[in-house]
Design a protein around this motif. Sequence first.
Motif, PDB file in Angstrom:
ATOM      1  N   ASP A 136       0.819  -1.216   0.000  1.00 36.99           N
ATOM      2  CA  ASP A 136       0.000   0.000   0.000  1.00 36.99           C
ATOM      3  C   ASP A 136       0.854   1.268   0.000  1.00 36.99           C
ATOM      4  OD1 ASP A 136      -2.341  -1.434  -0.094  1.00 36.99           O
ATOM      5  OD2 ASP A 136      -2.668  -1.395   2.075  1.00 36.99           O
ATOM      6  N   ARG A 139       2.142   1.812  -3.503  1.00 35.02           N
ATOM      7  CA  ARG A 139       1.071   2.283  -4.393  1.00 35.02           C
ATOM      8  C   ARG A 139       0.737   3.751  -4.150  1.00 35.02           C
ATOM      9  NH1 ARG A 139      -0.885  -2.777  -3.068  1.00 35.02           N
ATOM     10  NH2 ARG A 139      -0.766  -4.250  -4.770  1.00 35.02           N
ATOM     11  N   ALA A 143       1.433   6.743  -7.026  1.00 36.51           N
ATOM     12  CA  ALA A 143       0.085   6.762  -7.599  1.00 36.51           C
ATOM     13  C   ALA A 143       0.091   7.262  -9.046  1.00 36.51           C
ATOM     14  CB  ALA A 143      -0.843   7.609  -6.737  1.00 36.51           C
ATOM     15  N   ARG A 146       2.121   4.755 -11.494  1.00 34.15           N
ATOM     16  CA  ARG A 146       1.471   3.478 -11.795  1.00 34.15           C
ATOM     17  C   ARG A 146       0.067   3.646 -12.376  1.00 34.15           C
ATOM     18  NH1 ARG A 146       3.345  -1.381 -10.169  1.00 34.15           N
ATOM     19  NH2 ARG A 146       5.267  -1.432  -9.002  1.00 34.15           N
TER      20      ARG A 146
END
Length: 174
Positions: A136, A139, A143, A146
């Motif tokens: 997490d 990610r 952000a 990706r």
Amino acid sequence: MLTDLSPLIAATARWLTGAYPPCGGALASALCEAQARQAVTVAAWLRYPTEIDAGLVTLSGPGGAARLDWITGADAGDAAGEEWAWRTWVDEVVASWAAALLTDPALAVLAVGAVAGGEHTSGLPVEFRRLLAPDDSDRRAAALLRHPDFLAPVAGLHQDQLLDRLLPGPALAA
């Protein structure tokens, strides 16, 4: 002849993180850079699988970031001078392949499998966890890096070549 791809990898990862910056502070920046570097490393090893390939690209130069800047609308400013010299080491195809790997987990798995056991990895323990299994924090930090919609213009540039490299053989009829 230099056969080390590290200048190309560093410059291309730097371009990706500049075009798609991290979301957050210093930790996010480090996590985003790690993901970009892993994707670019795999892409570079796929694009230049042998020492001879690596030597040839270091001899001839990878091409630079100008077209990528134009596609993404990035403002390169005054692209002259020492502070911009790193931009000549950006490889457009490698950036495109890395963008595709960052946005497609299945493709990333295929790519990492394809470079395993190659000349660049022989005898070295190599891990691409941040590319293959981002948590997490990864990610959130990456952000933009990706996001498939944001990376689509770059990923689409040379995605067909990447697919040909990873899935050789005759194309399937639709």
